[in-house]
Design a protein around this motif. Structure first.
Motif, PDB file in Angstrom:
ATOM      1  N   ASP A 235      42.088  44.216  43.201  1.00 51.75           N
ATOM      2  CA  ASP A 235      40.888  45.573  43.426  1.00 51.75           C
ATOM      3  C   ASP A 235      41.582  46.876  43.634  1.00 51.75           C
ATOM      4  OD1 ASP A 235      38.797  47.123  44.041  1.00 51.75           O
ATOM      5  OD2 ASP A 235      38.153  46.077  45.691  1.00 51.75           O
ATOM      6  N   HIS A 299      37.842  46.700  52.933  1.00 54.59           N
ATOM      7  CA  HIS A 299      37.200  45.489  52.916  1.00 54.59           C
ATOM      8  C   HIS A 299      38.367  44.474  52.784  1.00 54.59           C
ATOM      9  CE1 HIS A 299      37.791  44.863  48.757  1.00 54.59           C
ATOM     10  NE2 HIS A 299      37.279  46.251  48.799  1.00 54.59           N
ATOM     11  N   HIS A 306      35.346  40.920  48.196  1.00 57.03           N
ATOM     12  CA  HIS A 306      34.987  41.592  49.422  1.00 57.03           C
ATOM     13  C   HIS A 306      34.800  40.340  50.767  1.00 57.03           C
ATOM     14  CE1 HIS A 306      32.741  45.309  47.730  1.00 57.03           C
ATOM     15  NE2 HIS A 306      34.231  45.321  47.505  1.00 57.03           N
ATOM     16  N   SER A 326      41.725  46.220  51.443  1.00 56.39           N
ATOM     17  CA  SER A 326      41.943  47.524  50.884  1.00 56.39           C
ATOM     18  C   SER A 326      41.724  48.764  51.642  1.00 56.39           C
ATOM     19  CB  SER A 326      40.782  47.651  49.866  1.00 56.39           C
ATOM     20  OG  SER A 326      39.543  47.802  50.346  1.00 56.39           O
ATOM     21  N   GLU A 342      42.624  53.617  45.795  1.00 56.14           N
ATOM     22  CA  GLU A 342      42.301  52.087  46.489  1.00 56.14           C
ATOM     23  C   GLU A 342      43.673  51.490  46.229  1.00 56.14           C
ATOM     24  OE1 GLU A 342      39.337  49.654  45.028  1.00 56.14           O
ATOM     25  OE2 GLU A 342      39.442  48.546  46.942  1.00 56.14           O
TER      26      GLU A 342
HETATM   27 ZN    ZN Z   1      37.758  47.581  47.064  1.00 55.19          ZN
END
Ligand code: ZN
Ligand code: ZN
Ligand code: ZN
Length: 366
Positions: A235, A299, A306, A326, A342
């Motif tokens: 992510d 998260h 998540h 993250s 991120e």
């Molecule tokens: Zn994220």
């Protein structure tokens, strides 16, 4: 691997007892994979349930037709596996493994149908959600998990490096998102979970996925993408600009980058999750954009993209080496543009280690 799974199950049963629970009820999904390595191919209304309780070895009840797969994956040596057949009452069979007056935490993604069946079979039993009761159950990753997350992160980075070379102007968000998804798969992902392409005003909506808007010269474009590789998530977000940015666009990007850097530098064992959020937020607030940072800072990530820990005001949980999450501050100017940066970061004994390492400068694309 059997030893690893056995250690995880023993620790969880002990944690459950410490939390005043009789045990844990684990259903197919990330929890069951984490504890046993078993991923049933067909997850249906037929109940599959792993019971972890201090004082008992782990016990797994499965539909009889799934039993051979379960034995192969979960290892009959580590887990006692029983099958129930169509025509049996599965809830009576599951209830036989439980304390009729017990208090259990159950996987968040258990089917309501199955929880209701258990409640009816054992009216004196009580249930809570796994993450509400034991939020840190899967939060501290072992070295193997961190390396899988690092590989997934490196693949996402490689996809980003390549997307910088494609043409943005004149193409739709959907086309860029399709390119990104193909790149993630080409770099080793087994599954793409999301490809956010938020161009121009769409970038100001953090949950905009992608649409038919045609990207034009002068657009900021938020690219946030990830999926699973070798079972673990990626992510990452970078914001790019088509052609030369304005002074304001540069400034907002600088502010977000500074916030992300400050939060990263604050990562070390013992610091509270909420402190990381506060540090990122303070940078943005001081620059005058506080009201435009409209979500938490981060998260956790692991078998899902998540999960706890959440970097959010009020989360007092201290960081522990092995946690992976993250750090993704953003600024969203409604009707105009958005910026988010991120990275996945893991906690080590002496600070944070980024699992995404592409440049955080504002990239100019064509
Ligand atoms: Zn994220
Ligand atoms: Zn612009
Ligand atoms: Zn993201």
């Amino acid at each position: 691997m059997t030893d690893l799974y056995r250690r995880r199950m023993d620790r969880a049963a002990a944690d459950a007892a410490d939390a005043g629970l009789t045990g844990l009820l684990v259903t197919p999904g990330p929890d069951l994979t984490y504890f046993t390595g078993y991923r049933p191919t067909a997850v249906t209304e037929r109940i599959t349930l792993l019971v972890l309780a201090a004082g008992h070895g782990p016990r797994l009840i499965v539909p009889v037709l799934e039993r051979p797969d379960a034995v192969e994956a979960a290892g009959a040596g580590a887990v006692t596996i029983t099958g129930w057949a169509d025509g049996d009452d599965p809830y009576a069979a599951a209830a036989a493994l439980l304390d009729p007056r017990g208090r259990y935490a159950i996987s968040d993604n258990a089917w309501a149908l199955q929880l209701l069946g258990l409640q009816e079979a054992l009216p004196g039993s009580r249930y809570t959600s796994m993450t509400a009761t034991l939020p840190m159950l899967r939060a501290v990753k072992d070295a193997d998990e961190v390396e899988r997350l690092a590989s997934a992160g490196a693949a996402a980075d490689a996809a980003f490096e390549q997307i910088l070379g494609v043409r943005f102007a004149g193409r739709t968000e959907h086309q860029i998102g399709t390119d990104l998804a193909a790149l993630l798969l080409a770099h080793g992902h087994s599954q793409v979970d999301f490809t956010v392409v938020g161009s121009g005003p769409n970038g100001a909506n953090p949950h905009h996925e992608m649409g038919e808007r045609v990207i034009t010269d002068g657009d900021m474009v938020v690219l946030d993408f990830g999926g699973l590789q070798d079972g673990y998530g990626s992510d990452t977000t970078r914001t790019v600009h088509v052609g030369e940015p304005t002074a304001e666009e540069r400034r907002v990007h600088d502010v977000v980058r500074e916030a992300q850097q400050a939060a990263f530098e604050a990562v070390r064992p013992g610091v509270a999750c909420e402190e990381i959020d506060r540090i990122a937020r303070d940078v943005i607030t001081r620059a005058g954009y506080g009201e435009h940072f409209i979500h938490r800072t981060g998260h956790g990530i692991g078998l899902t993209t998540h999960e706890p820990p959440y970097l959010i005001a009020g989360e007092k949980q201290p960081l522990v080496p092995g946690m992976c999450f993250s750090i993704e501050p953003g600024v969203y100017l409604p009707g105009r543009f958005g910026v988010r940066i991120e990275d996945i970061v893991t906690v080590t004994a002496d600070g944070g280690r980024r699992l995404n390492n592409t440049s955080r400068e504002l990239h100019i694309v064509a």
